[in-house]
Write an enzyme that holds these catalytic residues in place. Sequence first.
Site, PDB file in Angstrom:
ATOM      1  N   ASP A   1      -2.305   8.241   2.781  1.00  0.00           N
ATOM      2  CA  ASP A   1      -0.932   7.711   2.845  1.00  0.00           C
ATOM      3  C   ASP A   1      -0.714   6.612   1.809  1.00  0.00           C
ATOM      4  O   ASP A   1      -1.655   5.939   1.384  1.00  0.00           O
ATOM      5  CB  ASP A   1      -0.645   7.152   4.251  1.00  0.00           C
ATOM      6  CG  ASP A   1      -1.607   6.037   4.623  1.00  0.00           C
ATOM      7  OD1 ASP A   1      -2.814   6.178   4.320  1.00  0.00           O
ATOM      8  OD2 ASP A   1      -1.158   5.027   5.196  1.00  0.00           O
ATOM      9  N   GLU A   2       0.537   6.449   1.422  1.00  0.00           N
ATOM     10  CA  GLU A   2       1.007   5.300   0.650  1.00  0.00           C
ATOM     11  C   GLU A   2       0.134   5.002  -0.578  1.00  0.00           C
ATOM     12  O   GLU A   2      -0.138   3.838  -0.880  1.00  0.00           O
ATOM     13  CB  GLU A   2       1.065   4.050   1.548  1.00  0.00           C
ATOM     14  CG  GLU A   2       2.044   4.204   2.685  1.00  0.00           C
ATOM     15  CD  GLU A   2       2.061   3.016   3.628  1.00  0.00           C
ATOM     16  OE1 GLU A   2       3.163   2.519   3.902  1.00  0.00           O
ATOM     17  OE2 GLU A   2       0.999   2.595   4.112  1.00  0.00           O
ATOM     18  N   ALA A   3      -0.266   6.064  -1.290  1.00  0.00           N
ATOM     19  CA  ALA A   3      -1.097   5.861  -2.481  1.00  0.00           C
ATOM     20  C   ALA A   3      -0.180   5.562  -3.671  1.00  0.00           C
ATOM     21  O   ALA A   3      -0.196   6.278  -4.689  1.00  0.00           O
ATOM     22  CB  ALA A   3      -1.970   7.095  -2.724  1.00  0.00           C
ATOM     23  N   HIS A   4       0.600   4.502  -3.569  1.00  0.00           N
ATOM     24  CA  HIS A   4       1.622   4.211  -4.583  1.00  0.00           C
ATOM     25  C   HIS A   4       1.024   3.730  -5.904  1.00  0.00           C
ATOM     26  O   HIS A   4       1.712   3.718  -6.920  1.00  0.00           O
ATOM     27  CB  HIS A   4       2.613   3.173  -4.052  1.00  0.00           C
ATOM     28  CG  HIS A   4       3.221   3.534  -2.733  1.00  0.00           C
ATOM     29  ND1 HIS A   4       3.680   4.808  -2.442  1.00  0.00           N
ATOM     30  CD2 HIS A   4       3.432   2.813  -1.600  1.00  0.00           C
ATOM     31  CE1 HIS A   4       4.147   4.834  -1.203  1.00  0.00           C
ATOM     32  NE2 HIS A   4       4.007   3.639  -0.672  1.00  0.00           N
TER      33      HIS A   4
END
Length: 531
Positions: free
Chosen positions: A342-345
Site C-alpha cells: 500500500d501507499e508506495a508513493h
Amino acid sequence: MRRRHTPTRLLAIAALALPLILPATPAPAAPPTPARHLSDVIPAPAHTHPDAHNAFRITPLTVIRTTPGSTAARRIGHQLATTLRPATGHPLPVLPVRSTPLPEIALLLGGTDNRIGQEGYQLDVTRRGVTIRANTPAGLFAGTQTLRQLLPADIEAPTPQRTTWTIPGGRIIDYPRFAYRGAMLDLARHFHTVDEITAYVDLLSQYKINYLHLHLTDDQGWRIQIDSWPRLTTVGGGPGTGVDGVGPGYLTKADYQAVVAHAAARHITIIPEIDMPGHTNAAQSTYPELNCDGVAPPPRTDIAVGYSSLCINDELTYRFVEDVIRELAAITPGPFLHIGGDEAHATTDEDYRTFMNRVLPLVAKYGKRASGWNEITQADTSTDHVAQFWGTGTTNASLVAATARGTKVIMSPANKAYLDMKYNANTHLGLRWAGLIEVSDAYGWDPATRVTGIGENAILGVEAPLWSETLRTLDDIEYMAFPRLPAIAELGWSPPASHDWESFRTRLGEQAPRWRLQQVNFYPSPQVPWL
Ligand code: ACM
C-alpha cells in the site's frame, strides 16, 4: 497482565472447593436475568428452530462428553469446561466416551446436517442435554462459542454465581457466509506484547473470527525477529521506535510461534505482513545498504506515509526480501503471507510493477499464497493472490480486472471496517481520515455490493483492521474494537437475509454484561440499548 491470564486451573479448584468451605447461609434471591433465546447470538446464526418446552439446565451432575478417540474434540471439551467451571462452580468432567447416563453436553464430530460444511455446526438442546455436531474441530469450537452466548451473561464471571444455568431449547444449524473472517492488529506503530495479542485473540474467537493478520513492519518499527538481518529488531524495533518515540518492542520467533499456537487452539490462523516496497523506513534506517544511495535515513516516529521505498533495481533488495519471506514462511503454518504494497508513493509505477513481479513469486516459492493491499492488483500478475480492498470509494477498475484473473478479495473498506477510525468527533483515540464510524456505519454495508463489479463469488471474506498510531494498551485496542468488531464479524459470518440493524443492536446490547465481567473496555455507543 490482567484477568485472562489468571491461573484458571486454580480458579476452578477454588470454585469446586467453595461450596464446602462457605457457611450454609440461605441463598439470596437471584436477580432475574432475562431469558435467552436461540437467536440471541452474535454473529446471528443461519437457522434457529426454538423449542420453548425443551430447555436444558447445567447442574452439578452435568458432564461434557466428546467423540471417543478424538484428541481435538477432547481438547475443545476441556476448553469449554475451563470456560464454564468458574461461574457455575460445577465439576463438568470431560469424558471421551460413547455414552453416559448423566445429563450431558456432547461434542461430536460427524453425523451433521448436510449444510454444515467445514466450519459450521449443529446445536441441539433438549431437556436431557446439549449436542453439538460438526465435521471439523473448527466447527465444534464455533458451536461452543454459540453455547457460551446462549447461557446467562453471568457465565463470564470469574467466581461461582447463584444463577440458573438454562440453555434455551431447540436446534441451530449454522455455517459461515464467507471462509475468511479476519481482524488485523498493527504492531509497528506501537508494539503490543504477546499477552496483549493473545488477549485480543481470545476476544476475537468468541465472535467466530478465524484469521488474525499482524502488521509487523512499517516506517516506525520492525517487530519480528529475522536471523539473517538481526539489527532489524535490535535497532529497527529498539528503543524509541513507536509513534512519538514511545516504546521499543518486537516478537522473537519464539514469541511469534507462541501467538500462532495460542491462536490455533482457538481456530484462528495468523497471517504475517511485511509491508513493502513502501512503509520500509525502519529497515532502511537500520541497514544503509537497503537504500539506493547507500545512506541510511533517520528513524521516523511521526505518522506520515508514502515517503519510503526499497531500492527496486538493486539485487541486494531481493536478497533481503527473500531472506525475510523464507524465515517468516518457515514459522508460519497458515496458508497466507501478506506483502503489504500500500501507499508506495515514493516508488514509480514501473518500479512498483517490477518489484511485485519479482516478489509475488517468492511468496509462492516458500509455499505460501500472497495477499496484499489492493494496490498489488496494479502489478500485472495472473496467479491466485488475495487483494485486500481498503478504499473508501465504490469503484476500483484494477481490482475488478484482477478478479477476472482469479484474484480473490478481502473487503476492508476504510470508512466502514477500519477499527481505528474515531466513533465521533469526541473519541479520545483513533484517527479520522476515512471518516467517523459509529456502530451503525460499521454494520450498515454489504461486502458483496460495496464495490461495483466485486460480487459474492469474488469475495473471500471481510477483515477489520486496527492501526495503532494512537493505541498503546490493551484497553485502547478494546475500546476501538468493541463494539465494532462484532459488527464486522457478523457481516462475515451471517447470511445476508439475517442482516437487520434493530436485531443487531439489541443483541449487541446483551453483550455488555459479558464484556463487563470480562473487563473489556468497550465504547458505550448511544446507538445501542446496553443492558
Ligand atoms: C492502509 O490503510 N494504508 C492499507
